[in-house]
Enzyme design. Structure first.
Site, PDB file in Angstrom:
ATOM      1  N   HIS A  36      -1.765  -5.277   1.572  1.00  0.00           N
ATOM      2  CA  HIS A  36      -3.248  -6.075   1.398  1.00  0.00           C
ATOM      3  C   HIS A  36      -2.774  -7.462   0.868  1.00  0.00           C
ATOM      4  O   HIS A  36      -1.889  -7.741   0.047  1.00  0.00           O
ATOM      5  CB  HIS A  36      -3.881  -5.140   0.519  1.00  0.00           C
ATOM      6  N   GLU A  40     -10.122 -10.073  -7.457  1.00  0.00           N
ATOM      7  CA  GLU A  40      -8.892  -8.900  -7.151  1.00  0.00           C
ATOM      8  C   GLU A  40      -7.944  -9.050  -8.204  1.00  0.00           C
ATOM      9  O   GLU A  40      -7.243  -7.876  -8.642  1.00  0.00           O
ATOM     10  CB  GLU A  40      -8.475  -9.079  -5.798  1.00  0.00           C
ATOM     11  N   ASN A  59      -1.619  -0.217   7.110  1.00  0.00           N
ATOM     12  CA  ASN A  59      -1.284  -1.357   7.542  1.00  0.00           C
ATOM     13  C   ASN A  59      -0.165  -1.873   6.565  1.00  0.00           C
ATOM     14  O   ASN A  59      -0.220  -3.316   6.333  1.00  0.00           O
ATOM     15  CB  ASN A  59      -2.102  -2.344   8.070  1.00  0.00           C
ATOM     16  N   LYS A 100       0.932  -1.001   0.176  1.00  0.00           N
ATOM     17  CA  LYS A 100       0.067  -0.026   0.171  1.00  0.00           C
ATOM     18  C   LYS A 100       0.793   1.155   0.127  1.00  0.00           C
ATOM     19  O   LYS A 100       1.970   1.369   0.280  1.00  0.00           O
ATOM     20  CB  LYS A 100      -0.723   0.111   1.349  1.00  0.00           C
TER      21      LYS A 100
HETATM   22  N1  UDP Z   1      -9.622  -1.174   8.006  1.00  0.00           N
HETATM   23  C1  UDP Z   1      -9.741   0.054   8.872  1.00  0.00           C
HETATM   24  N2  UDP Z   1     -10.525  -0.317  10.128  1.00  0.00           N
HETATM   25  C2  UDP Z   1     -11.326  -1.233  10.337  1.00  0.00           C
HETATM   26  C3  UDP Z   1     -11.301  -2.512   9.325  1.00  0.00           C
HETATM   27  C4  UDP Z   1     -10.593  -2.204   8.194  1.00  0.00           C
HETATM   28  O1  UDP Z   1      -9.042   0.789   8.867  1.00  0.00           O
HETATM   29  O2  UDP Z   1     -11.954  -1.473  11.208  1.00  0.00           O
HETATM   30  C5  UDP Z   1      -8.893  -0.803   6.932  1.00  0.00           C
HETATM   31  C6  UDP Z   1      -7.545  -1.697   7.021  1.00  0.00           C
HETATM   32  O3  UDP Z   1      -6.585  -0.746   6.247  1.00  0.00           O
HETATM   33  C7  UDP Z   1      -7.862  -2.967   6.098  1.00  0.00           C
HETATM   34  C8  UDP Z   1      -8.621  -2.807   5.218  1.00  0.00           C
HETATM   35  O4  UDP Z   1      -9.715  -1.633   5.680  1.00  0.00           O
HETATM   36  O5  UDP Z   1      -6.282  -3.553   5.779  1.00  0.00           O
HETATM   37  C9  UDP Z   1      -9.572  -3.734   4.697  1.00  0.00           C
HETATM   38  O6  UDP Z   1     -10.094  -4.282   5.756  1.00  0.00           O
HETATM   39  P1  UDP Z   1     -10.151  -5.819   5.838  1.00  0.00           P
HETATM   40  O7  UDP Z   1     -11.480  -6.303   6.801  1.00  0.00           O
HETATM   41  O8  UDP Z   1     -10.489  -6.540   4.402  1.00  0.00           O
HETATM   42  O9  UDP Z   1      -8.851  -6.474   6.507  1.00  0.00           O
HETATM   43  P2  UDP Z   1      -7.622  -7.141   5.680  1.00  0.00           P
HETATM   44  O10 UDP Z   1      -8.210  -8.089   5.100  1.00  0.00           O
HETATM   45  O11 UDP Z   1      -6.583  -6.008   5.103  1.00  0.00           O
HETATM   46  O12 UDP Z   1      -6.651  -7.780   6.829  1.00  0.00           O
HETATM   47 MG    MG Z   2      -9.555  -7.912   3.311  1.00  0.00          MG
END
Ligand code: UDP
Ligand code: MG
Length: 187
Positions: free
Chosen positions: A154, A165, A151, A10
């Site tokens: 992805h 995706e 974070n 990212k």
């Molecule tokens: N995210 C956030 N707050 C939340 C949940 C998600 O900021 O409460 C952001 C975070 O950057 C995350 C992205 O949204 O990577 C996508 O969320 P997902 O639940 O798909 O998490 P991931 O698969 O990246 O672990």
């Molecule tokens: Mg996700």
């Protein structure tokens, strides 16, 4: 079972000079890089990535709600509605700078790439994972600054998510086929 998965480094990961560090971890675990490019994504691309899919919006909305509840703040809105709000934030975050997109191939690629990334919130991500080694970012910091949790990476959450995706970021002719010679020794 050989799978393919999509990984993104990212904008915060790219800006921090962590491209090599991330790619190294996927490669050394035994995943093959079969697609790789740097893109400055536009609104359409990030909108295609974070789709308006109800299941995904509900899951992201729920995560946000739980993290607010842990802080003693109650959110009365339905998960989907919160998810839509978070989606807008996410689209802005992903379009805020260059992104490195990767397609990784290998045995259990989806599961392994997710594990290497670690928990969504770097604060609780285990040491040894990308998020757990390279960041202390938390939902609390994100909320205070009115943006998503940064974070670094992805990784697709399931084989189905990976399929859709990969199509968003790569065309089939951008993916390469070659032998990882070490696979003969590993497997
Ligand atoms: N995210 C956030 N707050 C939340 C949940 C998600 O900021 O409460 C952001 C975070 O950057 C995350 C992205 O949204 O990577 C996508 O969320 P997902 O639940 O798909 O998490 P991931 O698969 O990246 O672990
Ligand atoms: Mg996700």
């Amino acid at each position: 079972m050989i799978e393919r998965t999509l990984v993104l480094i990212k904008p915060d990961g790219v800006a921090r000079g962590l491209i090599g560090e991330c790619v190294k971890r996927f490669e050394q675990r035994g995943l093959k890089v079969v697609g790789m490019k740097m893109i400055r994504p536009d609104a359409k691309l990030v909108g295609d990535h974070y789709t308006d899919d109800l299941e995904w919006l509900t899951s992201v909305g729920r995560k946000t709600k739980v993290s607010y509840e842990k802080k003693g703040m109650k959110m009365d809105k339905p998960d989907v509605e919160i998810g839509r709000y978070v989606r807008k934030w996410l689209m802005d975050y992903l379009a805020s700078g260059p992104v490195v997109a990767l397609v990784l191939e290998g045995h259990h690629a989806v599961e392994i790439a997710r594990k290497l990334c670690g928990d969504t919130e770097p604060r609780v991500a285990l040491p040894g994972t990308i998020r757990g080694d390279l960041s202390v970012e938390s939902y609390m910091i994100g909320d205070e600054k009115q943006r998503p949790v940064k974070n670094v990476v992805h990784a697709s959450g399931s084989v189905k998510e990976a399929e859709s995706e990969m199509k968003v970021w790569f065309s089939e002719n951008e993916l390469c086929s070659y032998e990882r010679v070490d696979w003969a020794a590993i497997h």
